[in-house]
Design a protein around this motif. Structure first.
Motif: not given
Lengths: 1141, 595
Positions: A730-735, A809-812, A843-846, A858-864
């Motif tokens: 499920a995480f970004g393909q970079k991480n 794609p950076n989601l981790m 907790t880091y990178n929430l 857009f209302t939001n974006i899934m981020s760390n």
């Protein structure tokens, strides 16, 4: 031979620990067996050896192990490290020694007490005497009893530091030979305080063992393995089956509410049970904060309700990062490890239990006029008061009932308030207060409908469980089946389930075990409850049924308020879930202390959720839908373990490689406008006119590698180190991968010789650090997705798409780093056991749905982003308060406190205004109410101090408010309510302290009783409906919590009015009420039939018991229940019986 | 044996480690992703389907914007005229939160515009046609935004990352931009769109361009564009047509507004419409126009008393089915109460009043006047008689319980199978109609001082409805807006047009108005206050109605401003938060497709 047998027994005991439970009867039987066989010993013991290249000392040890012989020699004089070959059959010890020391200048002397002296040829025995004297071996004996002076059979008696020992017989007596003079003797027994005796001159030692507050020798399940409680390095809590079976729970969460320090659970009010779980505070802002569930070593993604509580042997809750880190990416919210029951050695045991109960509400609130002890006309009075507020320009007594008019107003005068009064005052009044025809009819007929009774009424619960289990040397088996049927306290709320489990462990060869732990659950969630919300709208003068016997669509005649029983009567449902969760394993014993286990864990789940809404309630000629979904998961775990002990060093290494795949399939089809009839409901949706269908399938994959080393030095210093690398699709393909390390250290301080305090039986310090992850986000959160639209034009349909999410794609992984310091103390022979833990987790990178300005589309974006902190203290105190012949009283006090803090948020800095002041720093997220530096649970709102009263009319007018409106603190005193200036931090949404106190009593030998009191303190509940739309309050009912009126100038609730003045509060206003509570959550009493009586009934044992859940609740919360809010909470009375054959 | 086992498990572990890169690749199964859809013409056309459909929110469903906007002018008063509750926090007015939705529609157009050149086009004409349609819709939405909110950020490209540093653009800069975008659209949109007029044509684009030019005070260009439409393949409908044409009692204005007449090929007046049909499958149709909810009085309310002083109307029969009156009249709320000015006074012309005017638009067949609402409670002695407001407990209840209905434009019954609360069924809807084109050109002539030409255009519209012609000397901006109300109320976003006129007047510094103090002094406010006495009479029993000059613009929703943490989106003057404003941006960079 006696020692030989003893030894086997001790070995058995150790193995047994792996299965943890040791039945008293079993020990008793074996102890007798040992006593009898002891007489078989013969001095003419013969030995057989076939060894190559073996050290002499090992051969001597082997002889000691197989016989009562003990060897004495001085290492400087006798070379026992020499390696030799030995091939003999049925030879005496003399023969062996001659052969071993032939030509080595060593002679031996076999003494009467089976002591064999080895000495250089010609050594003067007299010279050795002092040495022999000091090492003289003795025979000691005695009797072990408990505090009530009852003999204790089966107590293990061991020479400390050796495996040399015995067990007490049926009378609690023991004899131990070959005891060195300086030996320390350890007496231990499950559930009792272990005692150590330093030998003195005497040879008889009678020992009394006292009950310990906790069992230090129990085996606690940790991730991918087990540990003995006294050797734990992390923070682990345990719940035993004993405390589960008294509660008659529907699912395991119910047993955890308030009972475990650091585990926060809220009870559910529905028949299906459930409720939330959280360990040590919320570790995430948006990802799931529910702990990971592990069942018999396999990660379990299913629903907790699939696990039959009757099958649970124990639950271990891993709270600190180090304990949980072996589960890496899934463990940030803690881990609950469920161990299910196993067979026990001996003849097969069959257990049967039956429970029956009835649930009522813990507390009732009523809409106006529906309180059975109140006046139905309260409803009309409420309407009168609403209308007075809505039409302030009308004469004051315009809406009053004619008989309530003051003396100076005549009926005529009152009638003439209307341009067109009705023919009589009663009709005029009913017209003025907008009574509907049915209300008028019923009012005139004196007919009151008790909607409350129709919708909330007692529910019956029943629960039956049958299990069979047993074990032989090569096979351990357990099988169970349980049936549970619950009725909720809301009409139509029900749940039933059949749950079955098979646990088999087969020893195929010396080096191979295979087995399975499989659970199967059929859950019937079919339930269309009546609407409790709808109940709140009902008029006491409404009717449920029409005169023709049909359900009345609009009970009050107000066509926006439907019948709360409409769905109960008019909706058909079929909602069943079948799940299979299996763990198939093979375990190989490998050379060099290695052990390899491969386990394959498939999960299947099939759900059918079918619904049909009749034309009567859907209005579209009937509407039906069939949702079919299924789930298929597998996980493959490869586990390699290595155990080795070198003198003072103990190693325990665990390596894991794991992979998993999860598929889910979901299909629905639906239709409406059925012809010629809707009688076939959802069984034949093809007869509708407007069919449609939707599908949604998802897939995710994950892998993991893990290594853990436990190292113990001198049995005093315990180290654990682990590292896990996880991958998830499920995480970004970079991480896609992340690594989670952990370290822990524990020091048994009380084992140190410098610490010798008589009242301090035990002292252990634990330190741990670790990083855990959280992957609980949608399977495709990192991807941009397109939604679809259907368009239509005169040529027909067209399919459209649109962007619904932004890609990242950076989601981790979200990572939680935590420190834990813990102290375990045993006082007064461990009669008091205190365990305190303090932790600090960050907790880091929430994983955050970062709010975007809506103008982005857009209302939001899934981020760390950001950092979230949780700090807390929790402690558990176990005590044995009284332990006499007729009364045993134990207590457990649990205290937890968690302080949550948003350390960093979006990372946007600048100037902002908050609490009426200008600030510079990280910007808060006002929309989500996230404030850096404050708790996630903090409430930022207007500080409502009461209601404007009549004597403050002018002051209220400055705010454009009137008497009866809420009055709040105007922080900057500018006669305006502006959110950035006047909203304050007024409290918390979650309990700031949690306390649980459990008292267990055993009395008159066969009775046990327990009382559990729980307190969740210091928090507030938002009462949304208090500030909701009041535009229809003059035509319907509302929960009768109270309201302001000139006659009832309360300070707690505002007036009912439309339009009201809530929009004068910028950003909206919410009213909060205290949510804290103290609750007598469980009271139980049970009676064990005396074993003689049980045997008379051809039973092993029989137990009858009663339990009351949620008997008393003390709270200021005005709704139904502080845990369930505006839904009724069950108070359950249960009776049960357990039989064992 | 043990050896074999060791080999097996070591290889198992290695296998897992070695394959993990591919193993963890996410595999979308049931949804489309931009990467695999927006790669060809078909992909962008699929995006256009959504863009077209987005327009429907204007006219359909509860709280549709047309209904919400209609309550903000002199023709109607939204429940219940208390503008002081319209605050940046929401205050219950749908037009406040509307900004969020509109930017969502703009986002959908930007996806097409930004990706237009990522595709290898065989034919540049295809590219330009698709681009032109996306620009048409984007311009439509910015026209709406500018005239609802004034200065707003102009977003002209697809966002692929989080962005929180928006700044407002000057509304004039945005008008310049959409004017030039529409010039491109006019060039490339088809003259006759396929398959029907629910897609924008060149003429729809010209109509919109005329409105934009007018707003931007480019009166000559507005006239030029409007003229091209008027000279195009359109004509005002003058004869009876469509579903009810044989019903002698009705007239052409009634025909124009029947649900399915709007899309008929013989209807030469429709330039651009939306379609909404019962026969479309779920998901491709809305839940209806909600006109009978929004514009009809709440005749069924318990306040509607009869001579007994009891309820005189009912919605449901005892068996739970709808009464005939309920099915016909609908469940009036009303969201919008028609003002006496619109129901009566605006029809008073040349010696006639609303009862006897020859104007077909106020003909009895097109209206339900108060005396046509009848008691339907069978147990009432007044059953079948007109509802008598004198029986009401309070006369002010007529504010919501009894007022005339503009029946031609609000009577949209549900399909026969419908049994829920009747709110107003499905109907096609005019977005642009030739009558408006005439009125736009008339207004442009007026601003240029050419009253004669303006009168000619207005009379084209009036003559069709048999209204008396107006003379050039009587043409002023108020007359033009009177005529717009008579022709277009409950059809267009009237407040936007009034704001447009107010802005033009202020920009031209006419009648003492100026752009600098538009929020304190404007024509919109002055006109509404002069025509709707409800705002000045005090509390009539439903709270005091109020309107302020700053209500010329709606407030910017506070969450839009607070979520934009790294930039400043300006609040409109007069609302809380305007003190934080910064000067708006005056330039919009050229977009990639333009280069």
């Amino acid at each position: 031979m006696k020692n030989f047998k003893t030894k086997i027994f001790i070995k058995l005991l150790e193995n047994k620990k792996n299965f943890r439970i040791m039945k008293l009867t079993l020990i008793f039987l074996i102890a007798c067996f040992v006593q009898v066989s002891a007489t078989v010993y013969s001095q003419n013991t013969k030995f057989t050896f076939d060894v190559k290249n073996k050290r002499v000392v090992e051969i001597l040890r082997e002889i000691e192990d197989q016989s009562d012989f003990r060897f004495f020699y001085q290492r400087e004089q006798v070379d026992v490290e020499r390696k030799t070959d030995l091939n003999i059959t049925d030879k005496t010890v003399e023969y062996i020694l001659t052969k071993l020391f032939e030509g080595k200048g060593i002679e031996f002397d076999v003494r009467e007490d089976k002591l064999i002296l080895l000495k250089p040829v010609g050594t003067d025995l007299k010279k050795l005497d002092p040495w022999i004297q000091t090492h003289q071996q003795r025979i000691i004996s005695g009797k072990v009893t408990d505090e009530r002076n009852q003999p204790l059979p089966g107590v293990t008696v061991l020479v400390k530091g050796t495996t040399h020992g015995t067990v007490t017989n049926v009378d609690g007596e023991y004899t131990l030979t070959n005891v060195p003079d300086d030996a320390i003797i350890i007496f231990s027994f499950v559930g009792m305080e272990t005692r150590e005796i330093n030998l003195e001159a005497d040879n008889i030692y009678n020992v009394t063992l006292s009950q310990s507050a906790i069992n230090l020798d129990e085996v606690v399940v940790i991730g991918y393995g087990t540990a003995i409680r006294r050797d734990l390095t992390g923070s682990v809590s345990r719940v035993e089956s004993g405390s589960i079976r008294e509660l008659a729970p529907t699912q395991l969460t119910e047993t955890l509410a308030g009972t475990v320090a650091g585990l926060y659970s809220v009870q559910s009010s529905s028949a299906a049970g459930g409720g939330s779980l959280e360990i040590r505070g919320p570790s995430s802002l948006t990802a799931s904060t529910s702990p990971l569930i592990v069942v018999d070593g396999a990660i379990f993604h299913g629903s907790i309700s699939e696990i039959n509580p009757a099958d649970i042997e124990s639950m271990d809750i891993l709270k600190d990062a180090s304990s949980a880190a072996v589960y890496g990416s899934k463990a940030a919210a803690g881990v609950i490890i469920v161990t299910t029951k196993r067979g026990e050695i001996g003849k097969p045991t069959i257990n049967f239990s039956a429970r029956g109960g009835v649930s009522v509400t813990t507390h009732d609130i009523y809409p106006y006029g529906l309180d059975p002890d109140g006046d139905p006309e309260d409803y009309l009075t409420m309407h009168r008061d609403v209308l007075r507020q809505n039409f302030p320009t009308r004469p004051y007594y315009y809406f009053f009932k004619p008989e309530d008019l003051p003396g100076d107003i005549s009926i005529d005068e009152w009638m003439n308030y209307s341009a067109n009064p009705a023919s009589n005052p009663m009709d005029e009044w009913m017209g003025r207060i907008n009574m509907y025809p049915i209300e008028i009819e019923n009012y005139k007929a004196g007919k009151i409908t008790n909607f409350y009774k129709e919708i909330i009424n007692p529910g019956i619960r029943q629960d039956y469980n049958l299990s069979a289990g047993g074990a032989t040397e090569n096979l351990n088996y357990y099988w169970s089946i349980g049936y549970l049927d619950n009725e909720g306290i809301v009409t139509g709320d029900k749940f039933n389930t059949i749950r079955s489990r098979v646990n088999i462990d087969l020893k195929v060869t010396e080096w191979l075990n295979v087995g399975t732990n499989t659970q199967f659950a059929l859950r019937d969630h079919t339930a269309v409850p009546a609407s409790v919300g709808g109940l709140g709208l009902m008029s006491p003068y409404g009717s449920i049924w029409n005169e023709d016997g049909k359900l009345r669509k609009y009970p009050n005649d107000y066509s926006l308020v439907g019948n709360p029983l409409a769905n109960y009567y008019e909706q058909d449902q079929y909602y069943k879930i079948n799940t299979l969760f299996a763990n198939l394993f093979a375990q190989f014993e490998l050379p060099f202390g290695f052990n390899y286990r491969i386990s394959f864990n498939p999960t299947f789940s099939f759900t059918k959720q079918y619904n049909f809404w009749s034309d009567y309630i859907s209005g579209v000629g009937g509407k039906g839908e069939r949702n079919d979904s299924s789930l298929s998961e597998w996980m493959l775990d490869n586990l390699l373990k290595w155990n080795k002990e070198f003198n003072i060093h103990k190693f325990d290494l665990t390596l894991l490689a794991s992979a998993e795949t999860n598929y889910s399939w979901w299909s629905t089809h639906y239709n409406s406008q059925f012809a010629p009839s809707e009688n076939l409901i959802f069984h034949a949706l093809q007869f509708g006119a407007l069919p449609g269908l939707k599908d949604n399938d998802e897939k995710s994959t994950g892998d993991a590698l893990m290594a853990r080393l436990n190292y113990t030095l001198l049995d005093k210093y315990l180290f654990t180190g682990s590292i896990r690398r996880d991958g998830y699709s499920a995480f970004g393909q970079k991480n896609p991968h992340a690594t989670f390390p952990a370290l822990a250290f524990a020091w048994k301080i009380s084992e140190e010789s410098f610490l010798n305090i008589s009242w301090l039986s035990r002292l252990k310090l634990r330190l741990s650090w670790g990083i855990n992850g959280n992957r609980e986000i949608g399977k495709y959160s990192a991807l941009a997705q397109l939604g679809s639209e259907l368009g239509w034009n005169t040529e027909g349909l067209e399919s459209g798409v649109y962007n619904t999410t932004l890609a990242n794609p950076n989601l981790m992984w979200e990572e939680t780093e935590s420190y834990n310091i813990g102290l375990d103390m045993g006082l007064l022979n461990n009669r008091i056991d205190i365990s305190i833990d303090a932790y600090d987790a960050t907790t880091y990178n929430l994983l955050l749905n970062r709010q975007l300005p809506a103008i982005t589309g857009f209302t939001n974006i899934m981020s760390n982003l950001g950092k979230l902190g949780n700090k807390g203290i929790e402690s558990t105190i176990n005590t044995v308060n009284i332990n006499t012949n007729n009364l045993n009283w134990r207590s457990q006090l649990v205290f937890s406190l968690n302080r949550n803090k948003i350390i960093e948020l979006w990372g946007d800095y600048g100037n902002y205004r908050l609490l009426g002041e200008d600030h510079t720093g990280e910007l808060p997220d006002f929309q989500n109410r996230y404030f850096p530096g404050y708790s996630r649970d903090i409430i930022w709102d207007y500080d409502v101090t009461g209601v404007w009263q009549l004597d403050k009319t002018e002051e209220a007018a400055a705010y454009k408010l009137v008497p009866g409106d809420y009055k709040a603190v105007d922080v900057i005193e500018d006669n305006n309510y502006r959110q950035l200036d006047d909203k304050k931090f007024i409290g918390y949404r979650t309990p700031q302290y949690r306390i649980g106190l459990k008292n267990d009593f055993t009395f008159l030998k066969n009775f046990t009783a327990s009382v559990f009191i729980r307190a969740d303190m210091n928090y507030l509940a938002p009462m949304g409906f208090l500030t909701g739309d009041q535009s229809t309050y003059d035509r319907r009912n509302v929960w009768g919590l109270g309201y302001w009126s000139p006659e009832n100038p309360t300070n707690d609730y505002q007036r009912y009015a439309f339009p009201n003045n809530l929009s004068k509060y910028e950003g909206g206003i919410t009213i909060y009420k205290p949510n804290g509570f103290v609750r007598v959550q469980d009271i139980s009493l049970s009676y064990n039939l005396p074993s003689t009586a049980a045997r008379y009934l051809l039973l092993n044992s029989m137990r009858i018991f009663a339990n009351i859940r949620n008997l008393f609740t003390f709270t200021n919360y005005p709704g139904f229940d502080p845990e369930s809010g505006m839904a009724p909470m069950p108070k359950t009375f249960t009776l049960g019986v357990d039989l064992s054959l | 044996m043990k050896r074999i086992i060791e080999i097996i498990f070591i290889s198992l572990i290695l296998l897992q480690v070695s394959c993990s890169d591919d193993f963890l690749k996410p595999e979308p199964l049931s949804f489309f992703a931009p990467e695999n859809i927006y790669v060809n013409r078909e992909g962008l056309e699929a995006a256009l389907v959504t863009v077209r459909k987005d327009l429907k929110v204007e006219f359909y469903g509860p709280g549709n914007t047309q209904g919400a906007i209609a309550g903000t002018d002199e023709g109607g008063c939204a429940w219940l005229g208390q503008w002081s509750t319209v605050t940046p926090s929401g205050g219950g007015n749908v037009a406040v939160g509307l900004i969020n939705n509109i930017y969502g529609y703009i986002k959908n157009t930007n996806v097409i515009i930004s990706r237009i050149d990522e595709i290898e086009w065989d034919n540049q004409e295809d590219r330009n046609t698709i681009l032109a349609e996306a620009l048409f819709y984007r311009s439509y939405w910015y026209y709406r935004l500018v005239h609802t909110y004034g200065d707003v950020p102009f977003i002209g490209y697809e966002l692929t990352n989080a962005k929180l540093d928006f700044y407002s653009h000057s509304s004039w800069t945005i008008l310049d931009k959409i004017q030039s975008d529409m010039e491109f659209a006019v060039e490339w949109l088809p003259e006759i769109p396929k398959p029907d007029r629910s897609r924008p044509s060149k003429y729809a684009a010209l109509h919109l361009l005329a409105k934009i030019c007018l707003a931007n005070t480019n009166f000559d260009k507005a006239i030029e564009a409007a003229t091209e439409v008027i000279n195009g393949p359109f004509a005002l409908m003058t004869g009876r047509f469509g579903s009810d044409k044989d019903d002698q009692w009705r007239n052409v204005y009634w025909d124009l507004h029947r649900p399915w007449n709007k899309a008929l090929a013989e209807n030469t007046e429709a330039i651009f419409i939306t379609l909404d049909r019962d026969e479309a499958p779920e998901g491709a149709k809305t839940i209806g126009t909600y006109t009978m909810r929004a514009y009809i009085c709440t005749w069924w309310n318990s306040r509607v008393k009869d001579s007994r002083g009891l309820m005189g109307c009912r919605t449901r029969n005892p068996d739970g089915s709808n009464t005939a009156a309920y099915d016909t009249l609908g469940r009036g709320n009303p969201n919008v109460t028609s003002t006496p000015w619109f129901t009566y006074h605006v029809w008073t012309e040349g010696g006639y009043n609303y009862t006897n005017t020859p104007d077909l638009r106020r003909a009895d067949c097109n209206w339900l006047d108060k005396h046509e609402f009848l008691y339907n409670e069978p147990t009432s002695p007044d059953y079948g008689k007109p509802i008598n407001p004198n029986y009401f407990s309070n006369l002010s209840d007529t504010l919501i319980c009894l007022f005339p209905a503009f029946w031609a434009k609000t009577y949209y019954p549900h399909e026969p199978t419908y049994t829920l609360h009747p709110m107003g069924g499905r109907s096609d809807w005019y977005v642009f109609r030739l009558a408006e084109t005439y009125l736009i050109r008339a207004e442009a002539y007026y601003w240029k001082g050419q009253q004669g030409l303006a009168a000619t255009d207005i009379n084209m519209v009036r003559e069709r409805s048999n209204a008396l012609p107006v003379s050039a000397g009587n043409i002023d901006i108020d007359y033009i807006f009177d005529e717009r109300a008579r022709e277009l109320w409950i059809e267009e976003m009237r407040k936007n047009e009034m704001v447009r006129a107010s802005r033009i007047m202020a920009k031209l510094n006419k009648n003492g108005y100026s752009l600098e103090n538009l929020s304190e002094n404007n024509w919109y406010y002055d006109r509404v206050m002069s025509l709707v006495h409800w705002y000045t009479v005090g509390d009539m029993g439903y709270g005091k109605f109020d309107l302020s000059p700053h209500n010329v613009y709606h407030p910017i929703y506070v969450n839009v401003i607070t979520a934009n943490t790294m930039g400043v989106i300006n609040q409109n003057k007069g609302y809380v938060g305007a003190e934080n404003n910064v000067p708006p941006l005056n330039t919009i960079e050229k977009e990639e497709w333009e280069q």
